[in-house]
Design a protein around this motif. Structure first.
Motif, PDB file in Angstrom:
ATOM      1  N   ALA A  93       7.592  15.733   2.455  1.00 54.37           N
ATOM      2  CA  ALA A  93       8.361  16.479   3.446  1.00 54.37           C
ATOM      3  C   ALA A  93       7.875  16.100   4.846  1.00 54.37           C
ATOM      4  N   PRO A  94       8.747  16.093   5.843  1.00 56.35           N
ATOM      5  CA  PRO A  94       8.344  15.654   7.187  1.00 56.35           C
ATOM      6  C   PRO A  94       7.099  16.337   7.728  1.00 56.35           C
ATOM      7  N   GLY A  95       6.891  17.605   7.393  1.00 57.52           N
ATOM      8  CA  GLY A  95       5.705  18.304   7.872  1.00 57.52           C
ATOM      9  C   GLY A  95       4.413  17.793   7.273  1.00 57.52           C
ATOM     10  N   HIS A  96       4.492  17.166   6.098  1.00 53.50           N
ATOM     11  CA  HIS A  96       3.291  16.641   5.432  1.00 53.50           C
ATOM     12  C   HIS A  96       2.975  15.202   5.824  1.00 53.50           C
ATOM     13  N   LEU A  97       3.929  14.521   6.434  1.00 52.02           N
ATOM     14  CA  LEU A  97       3.791  13.078   6.618  1.00 52.02           C
ATOM     15  C   LEU A  97       2.653  12.650   7.538  1.00 52.02           C
ATOM     16  N   THR A 129      -1.154  22.345  -5.606  1.00 49.51           N
ATOM     17  CA  THR A 129      -0.907  22.641  -4.196  1.00 49.51           C
ATOM     18  C   THR A 129       0.549  23.029  -3.942  1.00 49.51           C
ATOM     19  N   GLY A 130       1.308  23.242  -5.026  1.00 50.76           N
ATOM     20  CA  GLY A 130       2.688  23.704  -4.892  1.00 50.76           C
ATOM     21  C   GLY A 130       3.711  22.621  -4.688  1.00 50.76           C
ATOM     22  N   ASN A 131       3.390  21.392  -5.028  1.00 47.95           N
ATOM     23  CA  ASN A 131       4.315  20.267  -4.864  1.00 47.95           C
ATOM     24  C   ASN A 131       4.698  19.738  -6.240  1.00 47.95           C
ATOM     25  N   ASP A 132       5.910  20.053  -6.672  1.00 50.16           N
ATOM     26  CA  ASP A 132       6.366  19.653  -7.997  1.00 50.16           C
ATOM     27  C   ASP A 132       7.250  18.415  -7.984  1.00 50.16           C
ATOM     28  N   HIS A 133       7.700  18.005  -6.805  1.00 50.29           N
ATOM     29  CA  HIS A 133       8.579  16.849  -6.698  1.00 50.29           C
ATOM     30  C   HIS A 133       8.129  15.970  -5.539  1.00 50.29           C
ATOM     31  N   LEU A 134       8.499  14.693  -5.616  1.00 46.59           N
ATOM     32  CA  LEU A 134       8.103  13.753  -4.563  1.00 46.59           C
ATOM     33  C   LEU A 134       8.650  14.176  -3.207  1.00 46.59           C
ATOM     34  N   THR A 135       9.884  14.690  -3.185  1.00 47.93           N
ATOM     35  CA  THR A 135      10.477  15.096  -1.914  1.00 47.93           C
ATOM     36  C   THR A 135       9.700  16.226  -1.255  1.00 47.93           C
ATOM     37  N   GLU A 136       9.027  17.058  -2.064  1.00 47.60           N
ATOM     38  CA  GLU A 136       8.211  18.121  -1.490  1.00 47.60           C
ATOM     39  C   GLU A 136       6.909  17.567  -0.921  1.00 47.60           C
ATOM     40  N   VAL A 137       6.350  16.562  -1.593  1.00 48.52           N
ATOM     41  CA  VAL A 137       5.089  15.972  -1.123  1.00 48.52           C
ATOM     42  C   VAL A 137       5.300  15.241   0.190  1.00 48.52           C
ATOM     43  N   SER A 169       0.829  -1.202   0.000  1.00 45.30           N
ATOM     44  CA  SER A 169       0.000   0.000   0.000  1.00 45.30           C
ATOM     45  C   SER A 169       0.867   1.258   0.000  1.00 45.30           C
ATOM     46  N   VAL A 170       1.939   1.248   0.765  1.00 45.54           N
ATOM     47  CA  VAL A 170       2.832   2.410   0.804  1.00 45.54           C
ATOM     48  C   VAL A 170       3.489   2.628  -0.552  1.00 45.54           C
ATOM     49  N   LEU A 171       3.927   1.548  -1.188  1.00 40.40           N
ATOM     50  CA  LEU A 171       4.549   1.672  -2.510  1.00 40.40           C
ATOM     51  C   LEU A 171       3.566   2.228  -3.528  1.00 40.40           C
ATOM     52  N   LEU A 172       2.309   1.795  -3.453  1.00 36.60           N
ATOM     53  CA  LEU A 172       1.292   2.335  -4.346  1.00 36.60           C
ATOM     54  C   LEU A 172       1.123   3.829  -4.128  1.00 36.60           C
ATOM     55  N   TRP A 173       1.081   4.246  -2.869  1.00 29.84           N
ATOM     56  CA  TRP A 173       0.886   5.662  -2.575  1.00 29.84           C
ATOM     57  C   TRP A 173       2.112   6.493  -2.915  1.00 29.84           C
ATOM     58  N   LEU A 174       3.306   5.925  -2.853  1.00 26.32           N
ATOM     59  CA  LEU A 174       4.482   6.653  -3.312  1.00 26.32           C
ATOM     60  C   LEU A 174       4.384   6.953  -4.803  1.00 26.32           C
ATOM     61  N   PHE A 175       3.801   6.019  -5.549  1.00 29.87           N
ATOM     62  CA  PHE A 175       3.560   6.250  -6.973  1.00 29.87           C
ATOM     63  C   PHE A 175       2.515   7.349  -7.171  1.00 29.87           C
ATOM     64  N   VAL A 176       1.440   7.301  -6.389  1.00 30.41           N
ATOM     65  CA  VAL A 176       0.367   8.299  -6.518  1.00 30.41           C
ATOM     66  C   VAL A 176       0.859   9.684  -6.109  1.00 30.41           C
ATOM     67  N   LEU A 177       1.751   9.758  -5.143  1.00 33.71           N
ATOM     68  CA  LEU A 177       2.211  11.044  -4.620  1.00 33.71           C
ATOM     69  C   LEU A 177       3.398  11.630  -5.377  1.00 33.71           C
ATOM     70  N   ASP A 178       3.900  10.916  -6.359  1.00 36.40           N
ATOM     71  CA  ASP A 178       5.028  11.417  -7.156  1.00 36.40           C
ATOM     72  C   ASP A 178       4.484  12.232  -8.334  1.00 36.40           C
ATOM     73  N   PRO A 179       4.665  13.539  -8.344  1.00 31.96           N
ATOM     74  CA  PRO A 179       4.101  14.359  -9.433  1.00 31.96           C
ATOM     75  C   PRO A 179       4.607  13.970 -10.815  1.00 31.96           C
ATOM     76  N   ALA A 180       5.756  13.290 -10.885  1.00 29.01           N
ATOM     77  CA  ALA A 180       6.299  12.930 -12.199  1.00 29.01           C
ATOM     78  C   ALA A 180       5.496  11.827 -12.868  1.00 29.01           C
ATOM     79  N   VAL A 181       4.837  10.955 -12.099  1.00 30.03           N
ATOM     80  CA  VAL A 181       4.125   9.814 -12.672  1.00 30.03           C
ATOM     81  C   VAL A 181       2.702   9.673 -12.140  1.00 30.03           C
ATOM     82  N   SER A 182       2.308  10.497 -11.216  1.00 31.37           N
ATOM     83  CA  SER A 182       1.009  10.337 -10.559  1.00 31.37           C
ATOM     84  C   SER A 182      -0.150  10.637 -11.497  1.00 31.37           C
TER      85      SER A 182
END
Length: 296
Positions: free
Chosen positions: A154-158, A144-152, A122-135
């Motif tokens: 970010a510890p504050g969003h987790l 929402t201002g998130n252009d890269h997976l690392t921005e999505v 489930s986590v791997l699926l959501w990493l795919f969904v949350l990656d703006p490059a392939v989502s």
């Protein structure tokens, strides 16, 4: 003789129940009670042997990573429990309200599908969904201002991200549980409410919710127990973020680091006992406030 004859069926009637629960009791003792007892032993002893008192608890509590980890888990549990309580109850009431049997069946099936994909998958699926490059919802992420997976991630969003993942995988099963609880409400009670002029909202608030309160409390107790054990999600996200998310993000991860990175199994056991105490305190609070074991 009469008294013995009257008591005999009662004694014999308990034996099938003992047989049915014996397997669970054995597994609980082997994989529940014994590991907890061993953890308590490690938490109060030194690595080389000998009684250590509360030294392991003090040392682990003074670790600079513990307080941030506690804050992360607390934020995640708070968001998850609120969303779980509100949305699961609303969706269960919605399914119960639908008139046609075929529609109910389809909705129950759709709610339960995400539960088949749990854990690391489930986590791997959501990493795919949350990656703006392939989502498939990249437009929403970029809006929402998130252009890269690392921005999505970010510890504050987790805390929000983990709450969404947990809701996705676990809500369907709880919807079915509460739906079953709603079906146990006598039809004459619902009919009396309709005859008194109660609408759907009034009926849900004054009749249905009080009668399924114990099931909601049961859901919260198990959800808190699961939430304090947060590990798989941040561990995988930590690897995917290449170090942006620390490998001690959650308390369970910190216990893992103590044991397998620092070779401090005693400190790890102390952290585990702390988690157990917190989970038991919350469980006791929910049980007491929700009157879980009171008979109607």
């Amino acid at each position: 003789m009469t008294a013995q004859a009257a008591q005999s069926p009662r004694r014999w009637g308990l034996r099938p129940g003992h047989v049915f629960v014996s397997g669970y009791v054995v597994l609980l003792a082997l994989f529940g009670v014994l590991p907890v007892a061993y953890s308590i032993y490690l938490a109060f002893t030194r690595a080389g042997g000998g009684f250590a008192g509360f030294a392991n608890f003090t040392r682990s509590a003074q670790d600079y990573r513990l307080l941030p980890a506690v804050g992360h888990v607390a934020a995640y549990i708070a968001i998850w429990l609120v969303s779980l309580t509100v949305l699961v109850v609303l969706l269960a009431l919605l399914v119960h309200r639908v008139a046609r049997r075929a529609t109910k069946t389809v909705l129950r099936f759709c709610y339960y599908i995400p539960g088949a994909l749990a854990g690391a998958s489930s986590v791997l699926l959501w990493l795919f969904v949350l990656d703006p490059a392939v989502s498939p919802v990249a437009w929403l992420l970029r809006a929402t201002g998130n252009d890269h997976l690392t921005e999505v991630i970010a510890p504050g969003h987790l805390p929000v991200v983990f709450a969404i993942i947990a809701f996705w995988t676990g809500a369907g099963g709880w919807i079915l549980v509460l739906y079953g609880a709603l079906n146990t409400i006598p039809e004459d009670v619902m009919e009396a409410a309709r005859m008194d002029g109660a609408g759907p909202l009034r009926t849900a608030w004054s009749i249905q919710l009080p009668l399924i309160r114990k099931w909601v409390v049961y859901m919260l107790v198990l959800s808190v127990a699961a939430g304090t054990q947060l590990f798989v999600e941040p561990e995988l996200v930590s690897q995917a973020s290449f170090g942006i998310v620390p490998n001690s993000y959650s308390v369970n991860q910190l216990a893992y680091q103590f044991a397998f990175t620092q070779n401090d199994f005693n400190g790890s056991a102390a952290i585990s006992i702390d988690l157990l105490i917190v989970a038991l305190l919350f469980a006791g609070l929910f049980v007491a406030r929700g009157r879980l074991f009171e008979t109607d």
